[in-house]
Design a protein around this motif. Structure first.
Motif, PDB file in Angstrom:
ATOM      1  N   ARG A 142       1.553   8.041  10.408  1.00 11.21           N
ATOM      2  CA  ARG A 142       0.509   7.597  11.296  1.00 11.21           C
ATOM      3  C   ARG A 142      -1.105   7.761  10.436  1.00 11.21           C
ATOM      4  O   ARG A 142      -1.539   6.708  10.530  1.00 11.21           O
ATOM      5  N   ASP A 143      -0.877   8.599   9.823  1.00 14.19           N
ATOM      6  CA  ASP A 143      -2.256   9.180   9.018  1.00 14.19           C
ATOM      7  C   ASP A 143      -2.547   8.341   7.880  1.00 14.19           C
ATOM      8  O   ASP A 143      -3.731   7.529   7.714  1.00 14.19           O
ATOM      9  N   ILE A 144      -1.467   7.867   7.044  1.00 14.56           N
ATOM     10  CA  ILE A 144      -1.559   6.803   6.013  1.00 14.56           C
ATOM     11  C   ILE A 144      -1.754   5.721   6.538  1.00 14.56           C
ATOM     12  O   ILE A 144      -2.736   5.016   5.922  1.00 14.56           O
ATOM     13  N   ILE A 145      -1.262   4.959   7.703  1.00 16.09           N
ATOM     14  CA  ILE A 145      -1.776   3.701   8.083  1.00 16.09           C
ATOM     15  C   ILE A 145      -2.757   3.729   8.505  1.00 16.09           C
ATOM     16  O   ILE A 145      -3.763   2.776   8.456  1.00 16.09           O
ATOM     17  N   ALA A 146      -3.552   4.777   9.369  1.00 20.44           N
ATOM     18  CA  ALA A 146      -4.937   4.549  10.009  1.00 20.44           C
ATOM     19  C   ALA A 146      -5.785   4.560   8.930  1.00 20.44           C
ATOM     20  O   ALA A 146      -6.755   3.988   8.875  1.00 20.44           O
ATOM     21  N   GLU A 147      -5.531   5.496   7.716  1.00 21.09           N
ATOM     22  CA  GLU A 147      -6.391   5.504   6.539  1.00 21.09           C
ATOM     23  C   GLU A 147      -6.403   4.235   5.897  1.00 21.09           C
ATOM     24  O   GLU A 147      -7.573   3.708   5.342  1.00 21.09           O
ATOM     25  N   LEU A 148      -5.241   3.744   5.738  1.00 21.60           N
ATOM     26  CA  LEU A 148      -5.239   2.405   4.883  1.00 21.60           C
ATOM     27  C   LEU A 148      -5.973   1.314   5.862  1.00 21.60           C
ATOM     28  O   LEU A 148      -6.867   0.556   5.227  1.00 21.60           O
ATOM     29  N   ASN A 149      -5.951   1.237   7.122  1.00 17.58           N
ATOM     30  CA  ASN A 149      -6.565   0.473   7.895  1.00 17.58           C
ATOM     31  C   ASN A 149      -7.996   0.520   7.960  1.00 17.58           C
ATOM     32  O   ASN A 149      -9.008  -0.283   8.102  1.00 17.58           O
ATOM     33  N   LYS A 150      -8.688   1.820   7.651  1.00 18.20           N
ATOM     34  CA  LYS A 150      -9.932   2.219   7.517  1.00 18.20           C
ATOM     35  C   LYS A 150     -10.555   1.757   6.190  1.00 18.20           C
ATOM     36  O   LYS A 150     -11.557   0.964   6.365  1.00 18.20           O
ATOM     37  N   VAL A 151      -9.681   1.880   5.329  1.00 23.76           N
ATOM     38  CA  VAL A 151     -10.314   1.567   3.839  1.00 23.76           C
ATOM     39  C   VAL A 151     -10.191  -0.036   3.832  1.00 23.76           C
ATOM     40  O   VAL A 151     -11.028  -0.701   3.264  1.00 23.76           O
ATOM     41  N   ILE A 152      -9.182  -0.698   4.165  1.00 25.44           N
ATOM     42  CA  ILE A 152      -9.091  -2.144   4.170  1.00 25.44           C
ATOM     43  C   ILE A 152      -9.088  -2.838   5.540  1.00 25.44           C
ATOM     44  O   ILE A 152      -7.748  -2.735   5.945  1.00 25.44           O
ATOM     45  N   PRO A 153      -9.880  -2.927   6.149  1.00 23.13           N
ATOM     46  CA  PRO A 153     -10.008  -3.551   7.494  1.00 23.13           C
ATOM     47  C   PRO A 153      -9.432  -5.073   7.432  1.00 23.13           C
ATOM     48  O   PRO A 153      -9.373  -5.445   6.542  1.00 23.13           O
ATOM     49  N   PHE A 154      -8.793  -5.182   8.735  1.00 24.62           N
ATOM     50  CA  PHE A 154      -8.132  -6.399   8.893  1.00 24.62           C
ATOM     51  C   PHE A 154      -8.971  -7.742   8.586  1.00 24.62           C
ATOM     52  O   PHE A 154      -8.612  -8.779   8.200  1.00 24.62           O
ATOM     53  N   SER A 155     -10.563  -7.429   8.981  1.00 25.13           N
ATOM     54  CA  SER A 155     -11.442  -8.658   8.764  1.00 25.13           C
ATOM     55  C   SER A 155     -12.528  -8.030   7.826  1.00 25.13           C
ATOM     56  O   SER A 155     -13.070  -6.770   8.257  1.00 25.13           O
ATOM     57  N   ASP A 156     -13.073  -8.844   6.937  1.00 16.58           N
ATOM     58  CA  ASP A 156     -14.108  -8.158   6.023  1.00 16.58           C
ATOM     59  C   ASP A 156     -14.682  -9.304   5.219  1.00 16.58           C
ATOM     60  O   ASP A 156     -14.944  -8.974   4.188  1.00 16.58           O
ATOM     61  N   GLY A 157     -14.925 -10.516   5.930  1.00 13.88           N
ATOM     62  CA  GLY A 157     -15.159 -11.606   5.048  1.00 13.88           C
ATOM     63  C   GLY A 157     -14.408 -12.117   3.838  1.00 13.88           C
ATOM     64  O   GLY A 157     -14.992 -12.563   3.063  1.00 13.88           O
ATOM     65  N   TYR A 158     -13.213 -11.640   4.147  1.00 12.63           N
ATOM     66  CA  TYR A 158     -12.237 -12.213   2.856  1.00 12.63           C
ATOM     67  C   TYR A 158     -12.163 -13.856   2.695  1.00 12.63           C
ATOM     68  O   TYR A 158     -12.378 -14.591   3.653  1.00 12.63           O
ATOM     69  N   GLN A 159     -11.828 -14.235   1.622  1.00  4.84           N
ATOM     70  CA  GLN A 159     -12.129 -15.532   1.238  1.00  4.84           C
ATOM     71  C   GLN A 159     -10.734 -16.318   1.560  1.00  4.84           C
ATOM     72  O   GLN A 159     -10.581 -17.515   2.082  1.00  4.84           O
ATOM     73  N   HIS A 160      -9.569 -15.725   1.379  1.00  3.32           N
ATOM     74  CA  HIS A 160      -8.192 -16.155   1.472  1.00  3.32           C
ATOM     75  C   HIS A 160      -7.924 -16.832   2.813  1.00  3.32           C
ATOM     76  O   HIS A 160      -8.103 -16.031   3.975  1.00  3.32           O
ATOM     77  N   SER A 161      -7.721 -18.299   2.911  1.00  8.10           N
ATOM     78  CA  SER A 161      -7.720 -18.800   4.219  1.00  8.10           C
ATOM     79  C   SER A 161      -6.626 -18.718   5.117  1.00  8.10           C
ATOM     80  O   SER A 161      -6.664 -18.862   6.139  1.00  8.10           O
ATOM     81  N   GLU A 162      -5.562 -17.883   4.450  1.00 10.09           N
ATOM     82  CA  GLU A 162      -4.431 -17.697   5.446  1.00 10.09           C
ATOM     83  C   GLU A 162      -4.510 -16.732   6.486  1.00 10.09           C
ATOM     84  O   GLU A 162      -3.975 -16.370   7.291  1.00 10.09           O
ATOM     85  N   GLY A 163      -5.756 -15.851   6.128  1.00 17.37           N
ATOM     86  CA  GLY A 163      -6.165 -14.690   7.121  1.00 17.37           C
ATOM     87  C   GLY A 163      -5.443 -13.375   6.923  1.00 17.37           C
ATOM     88  O   GLY A 163      -5.693 -12.588   7.733  1.00 17.37           O
ATOM     89  N   ASN A 164      -4.623 -13.186   5.908  1.00 16.87           N
ATOM     90  CA  ASN A 164      -3.929 -12.338   5.509  1.00 16.87           C
ATOM     91  C   ASN A 164      -4.020 -11.083   4.372  1.00 16.87           C
ATOM     92  O   ASN A 164      -3.341 -10.458   4.001  1.00 16.87           O
ATOM     93  N   SER A 165      -5.663 -11.286   4.130  1.00 16.27           N
ATOM     94  CA  SER A 165      -6.074 -10.771   2.815  1.00 16.27           C
ATOM     95  C   SER A 165      -5.932  -8.906   2.924  1.00 16.27           C
ATOM     96  O   SER A 165      -5.304  -8.426   1.950  1.00 16.27           O
ATOM     97  N   ALA A 166      -6.032  -8.668   4.260  1.00 16.67           N
ATOM     98  CA  ALA A 166      -5.849  -7.237   3.969  1.00 16.67           C
ATOM     99  C   ALA A 166      -4.626  -6.857   3.735  1.00 16.67           C
ATOM    100  O   ALA A 166      -4.272  -5.637   3.037  1.00 16.67           O
ATOM    101  N   ALA A 167      -3.454  -7.508   4.321  1.00 18.00           N
ATOM    102  CA  ALA A 167      -2.144  -7.260   3.904  1.00 18.00           C
ATOM    103  C   ALA A 167      -1.684  -7.573   2.481  1.00 18.00           C
ATOM    104  O   ALA A 167      -0.945  -6.387   1.756  1.00 18.00           O
ATOM    105  N   HIS A 168      -2.530  -8.228   1.888  1.00 17.75           N
ATOM    106  CA  HIS A 168      -2.228  -8.656   0.404  1.00 17.75           C
ATOM    107  C   HIS A 168      -2.679  -7.307  -0.375  1.00 17.75           C
ATOM    108  O   HIS A 168      -2.035  -6.712  -1.376  1.00 17.75           O
TER     109      HIS A 168
END
Ligand code: ZN
Length: 132
Positions: A61-87
């Motif tokens: 749970r902590d690993i996932i929470a910190e990954l989400n903090k460091v790499i938020p779901f939205s952050d002005g990413y360019q990739h049009s598919e909308g899943n840059s955080a996952a990449h």
């Protein structure tokens, strides 16, 4: 050389770590190789594989929470598919792990497990296993 092993993982959440020790152990058994090296490979650009603690689920749970903090779901990413955080999470965690095989068994520490890491679920994913 043993043929390529594979299995599927069905995830239920956008981000989810799934223990895959048993599936990998089964693939090692099917390989017929008692002593060697096992590579576990995830053929996806928005998933990964890692080794970490299996005892206290709060670690994951902590690993996932910190990954989400460091790499938020939205952050002005360019990739049009909308899943840059996952990449990005996929590249950070990595697409493969190498594990030792001794006497036909996966060699892991007492508190270690292999986890399939979903970063863009829910989906049905493939995991490849090669033992040499
Ligand atoms: Zn994408």
């Amino acid at each position: 050389m043993a043929k390529l092993g594979q299995f599927t993982v069905r995830t239920q959440s956008r981000i989810q770590f799934v223990r895959i020790d048993e599936e990998v152990q089964r693939a090692i058994g099917e390989s017929g190789i008692d002593d060697g090296i096992c590579t576990v490979f995830v053929p996806h650009t928005t998933a990964g594989v890692t080794i970490n603690e299996n005892a206290d689920p709060d670690v994951i749970r902590d690993i996932i929470a910190e990954l989400n903090k460091v790499i938020p779901f939205s952050d002005g990413y360019q990739h049009s598919e909308g899943n840059s955080a996952a990449h990005i999470k996929s590249s950070l965690v990595g697409a493969s792990e190498t594990v030792l095989v001794e006497n036909g068994r996966l060699v892991l520490g007492t508190w270690q497990s292999l986890f399939f890491c979903e970063f863009d679920g829910p989906r049905t994913r493939r995991v490849l296993v090669k033992v040499i």
